[in-house]
Design an enzyme around this catalytic site. Structure first.
Site, PDB file in Angstrom:
ATOM      1  N   GLU A  98       0.821  -1.209   0.000  1.00  0.00           N
ATOM      2  CA  GLU A  98       0.000   0.000   0.000  1.00  0.00           C
ATOM      3  C   GLU A  98       0.854   1.258   0.000  1.00  0.00           C
ATOM      4  O   GLU A  98       0.442   2.304  -0.514  1.00  0.00           O
ATOM      5  CB  GLU A  98      -0.918  -0.013   1.226  1.00  0.00           C
ATOM      6  CG  GLU A  98      -2.237   0.702   1.015  1.00  0.00           C
ATOM      7  CD  GLU A  98      -3.254   0.357   2.084  1.00  0.00           C
ATOM      8  OE1 GLU A  98      -4.336  -0.135   1.731  1.00  0.00           O
ATOM      9  OE2 GLU A  98      -2.967   0.576   3.278  1.00  0.00           O
ATOM     10  N   HIS A 144       8.439 -26.200   1.523  1.00  0.00           N
ATOM     11  CA  HIS A 144       7.776 -27.315   0.843  1.00  0.00           C
ATOM     12  C   HIS A 144       6.652 -26.846  -0.075  1.00  0.00           C
ATOM     13  O   HIS A 144       5.894 -27.672  -0.584  1.00  0.00           O
ATOM     14  CB  HIS A 144       7.241 -28.297   1.887  1.00  0.00           C
ATOM     15  CG  HIS A 144       8.317 -28.894   2.735  1.00  0.00           C
ATOM     16  ND1 HIS A 144       8.964 -30.064   2.409  1.00  0.00           N
ATOM     17  CD2 HIS A 144       8.898 -28.454   3.884  1.00  0.00           C
ATOM     18  CE1 HIS A 144       9.877 -30.333   3.327  1.00  0.00           C
ATOM     19  NE2 HIS A 144       9.862 -29.369   4.235  1.00  0.00           N
ATOM     20  N   LYS A 190     -13.376   1.617  -2.633  1.00  0.00           N
ATOM     21  CA  LYS A 190     -14.240   1.996  -1.516  1.00  0.00           C
ATOM     22  C   LYS A 190     -15.432   2.800  -2.009  1.00  0.00           C
ATOM     23  O   LYS A 190     -16.586   2.571  -1.608  1.00  0.00           O
ATOM     24  CB  LYS A 190     -13.456   2.825  -0.495  1.00  0.00           C
ATOM     25  CG  LYS A 190     -12.501   2.045   0.379  1.00  0.00           C
ATOM     26  CD  LYS A 190     -11.858   2.987   1.395  1.00  0.00           C
ATOM     27  CE  LYS A 190     -10.892   2.269   2.299  1.00  0.00           C
ATOM     28  NZ  LYS A 190     -10.258   3.183   3.278  1.00  0.00           N
TER      29      LYS A 190
END
Length: 462
Positions: A294, A323, A436
Site C-alpha cells: 500500500e 515445501h 471503496k
C-alpha cells in the site's frame, strides 16, 4: 539490537547479474540516504506530512491512558473482540501472535492469568462472523471497534451487528462492553461514541492505518492482554535512535531500503518475499505485505509522472513454505529478493528423542527442534545463493516485546526511506479509495448516486 546481514545480496556471492556491488552502491547513495533520513526526521513534526508515527514511541500520555483503562477493566471480561480491517487489525495480529503464549485462546483462564482471549474480526465473511458471534458470550466480551475515518464499511457493518446483539442481551449496560478507537474530533464513529457514551481512544492525526500499530490502535489491545507496553515503547525508542544515524553503513533500515529498491530498479527483482523462521512471526509477514504494497505501489511520482512503481510483497513461513514455494524461488524466474527473519533464542527448547536410531532418521535423535529450524533457515539461504538468488537476513535475539517493536519500527522506517527513493507519496492510497467509493455506491450510500449509475453501466458491459 536486531541484526541485519546483506552479504547474500552482494554480487560477490550471487554474481554480478543478480547481485549488487553493495560497497560501491552504499558509497554512491550515501549522500542521498543521509539527506532522506535527515529530511524525514525534520518533517515528522509538521502537520500533513503523515510522519507522526515516528513519534509514537514517545507518547507517554497514550501509554498512561491505555494502562489506566486496562487496569480498570481487569478481570471483567473473558474475551476481547477487535473489529477492524487492514492496518486496524494486522499490526495487532502480528504483535499478539508473536508475544502471547502459543494457542492463547485454548489456555484456561488461570493459565492466561485472568487476561481475556483475543479475537480479530478482520473480514466481513458472513459465515465467519456468525460462527464467532454464536460461540462468544457477548456479556463477557469487550468490543474494541477501530476505524480512524469512522465510516469504514466493513468495520462499521460489523459494529452495527455486534452492537445490536449486545443491546438485546445487556440492555442499557451494553455500552460498558464497547471501547472505540477513532479520530479525535471527526467521523461517524466519533459522533456515535459521544452520543452513546462509549469509552474512546484516539488514532492520532497524520498516522495512516498501516503505520498505526504503536498508537492506541495496537497499544490498547496489548495492554488489555497483559503485554508489557513499556518494553514495546523502549524497543521503539532505541531503534528510533539507531535509525536517526545518517550513515548508511550504520543504519539497517536504510541499507535494506536501498537494497530492495536497487534489486527492483536495477536487477528486475520486483517481488519481495518476507519469510520468518518462527510460527510466532507468521503475521509479521502479513503485516509487511500491507505496509510494502500500500505504501510503495503507486501510479504517479511526486513530479506527476506516470510511473506504476512498487515491488510486490509475498508472505511466506519457514520451514513450512520450503515445501510449497522454495522450488519456484530456486528454479523459477529470478525476479525476487527473499527477506529471512531468524530467531537466535526461542522461549523453550524441544529435544528430539533418540529412537529408531537404526533407521535413516536416527541422525535427528538428541538434536533439538530449535537447531533444526535454524539449520533449515541457514541451509535454505545458502541453497538460494547457489542458484544465484539474492537474500537478506534479519536476526532477532529472541521474540519479546522489545525486539518485536524494533523489528516493526525498522520496517516502517525502511518503507519510508524506500518511498523517497522511488520518489512517490508513501502515505496515500488512491488505488484503494476508488474501490471503496464503488462499494459505497453499490450499497446505496447517500451522495454516491452518480457513481452508482456509472458503476452499473460499467458492470453491465463486463
Amino acid at each position: 539490537m536486531i541484526k541485519f546481514d546483506y552479504r547474500n545480496a552482494d554480487a560477490l556471492v550471487v554474481g554480478a547479474e543478480n547481485g549488487l556491488n553493495l560497497s560501491q552502491e552504499f558509497d554512491e547513495y550515501k549522500d542521498k540516504i543521509a539527506w532522506i533520513i535527515a529530511d524525514l526526521n525534520k518533517r515528522k513534526d509538521k502537520p500533513g506530512q503523515w510522519l507522526q508515527w515516528m513519534n509514537l514511541g514517545y507518547s507517554e500520555e497514550t501509554v498512561w491512558y491505555v494502562k489506566e483503562y486496562a487496569a480498570l477493566v481487569r478481570n471483567r471480561f473473558d474475551n476481547l473482540l477487535v473489529l477492524g480491517i487492514g492496518g486496524s487489525a494486522l499490526g495487532g495480529l502480528a504483535v499478539t501472535e508473536a508475544l502471547l503464549k502459543p494457542y492463547w485462546n485454548l489456555l484456561s483462564k488461570e493459565q492466561r492469568d485472568g487476561y481475556p482471549r483475543i479475537f480479530f474480526l478482520d473480514n466481513i465473511d458472513p459465515d465467519s462472523i456468525n460462527g464467532l458471534l454464536n460461540i462468544l458470550d457477548l456479556k463477557k466480551t469487550l468490543i474494541n471497534v477501530i476505524t480512524k475515518s469512522g465510516d469504514t464499511a466493513e468495520t462499521m457493518s460489523q459494529f452495527l451487528i455486534v452492537k445490536d446483539r449486545l443491546e438485546k442481551e445487556l440492555g442499557d449496560d451494553y455500552r460498558k462492553n464497547i471501547v472505540a478507537t477513532t479520530d479525535k474530533k471527526t467521523g461517524i464513529l466519533r459522533q456515535i461514541a459521544e452520543q452513546e457514551g462509549y469509552k474512546t481512544f484516539v488514532v492520532p492525526d497524520d498516522v495512516g492505518g498501516r503505520f498505526s500499530v504503536f498508537s492506541a490502535v495496537g497499544l490498547l489491545p496489548f495492554a488489555l492482554l497483559g503485554l508489557d507496553i513499556d518494553e514495546i515503547t523502549n524497543g521503539i525508542k532505541d531503534m528510533d535512535l539507531a535509525l536517526k544515524n545518517t550513515d548508511i553503513k550504520e543504519n539497517i533500515a536504510a541499507q535494506n531500503a536501498l537494497i530492495q529498491y536497487l534489486m527492483d530498479t536495477k536487477k528486475g527483482k520486483d517481488i519481495s518475499v518476507m519469510m520468518p523462521y518462527s510460527s510466532r512471526l507468521k503475521y509479521v509477514a502479513d503485516w509487511y505485505v500491507q505496509l510494502w504494497a500500500e505504501s510503495l505501489g503507486k501510479n504517479e511520482d511526486l513530479n506527476g509522472n506516470h510511473v506504476h512503481v512498487g515491488p510486490t510483497p509475498i508472505a511466506a513461513l519457514g520451514a513450512t513454505d520450503q515445501h510449497s514455494q522454495i522450488q519456484l524461488y530456486n528454479e523459477g524466474p529470478n525476479n525476487k529478493i527473499i527477506n529471512f527473519i531468524r530467531v537466535e533464542e526461542f522461549d523453550t527448547i524441544l529435544e528430539i528423542p533418540r529412537i529408531f536410531e537404526y533407521t535413516g532418521i536416527g541422525y535427528l535423535g538428541g538434536k533439538t527442534i530449535n537447531s533444526l529450524l535454524n539449520a533449515e533457515a541457514d541451509s535454505t539461504r545458502v541453497a538460494l545463493s547457489d542458484y544465484a538468488r539474492p537474500t537478506v537476513t534479519i536476526t532477532l535475539p529472541k521474540v519479546d516485546g522489545y525486539n518485536i517493536a524494533q523489528l516493526l519500527y525498522m520496517l516502517e522506517v525502511q518503507t519510508a526511506i524506500a518511498g523517497e527513493l522511488y520518489n512517490i507519496n508513501t502515505f496515500n492510497q488512491p488505488g484503494v479509495e476508488q474501490a471503496k467509493n464503488y462499494t459505497y455506491a453499490l450499497m446505496g450510500r447517500a451522495g454516491y448516486e452518480d457513481s452508482a449509475r456509472s458503476l452499473q453501466a460499467k458492470m453491465s458491459l463486463a
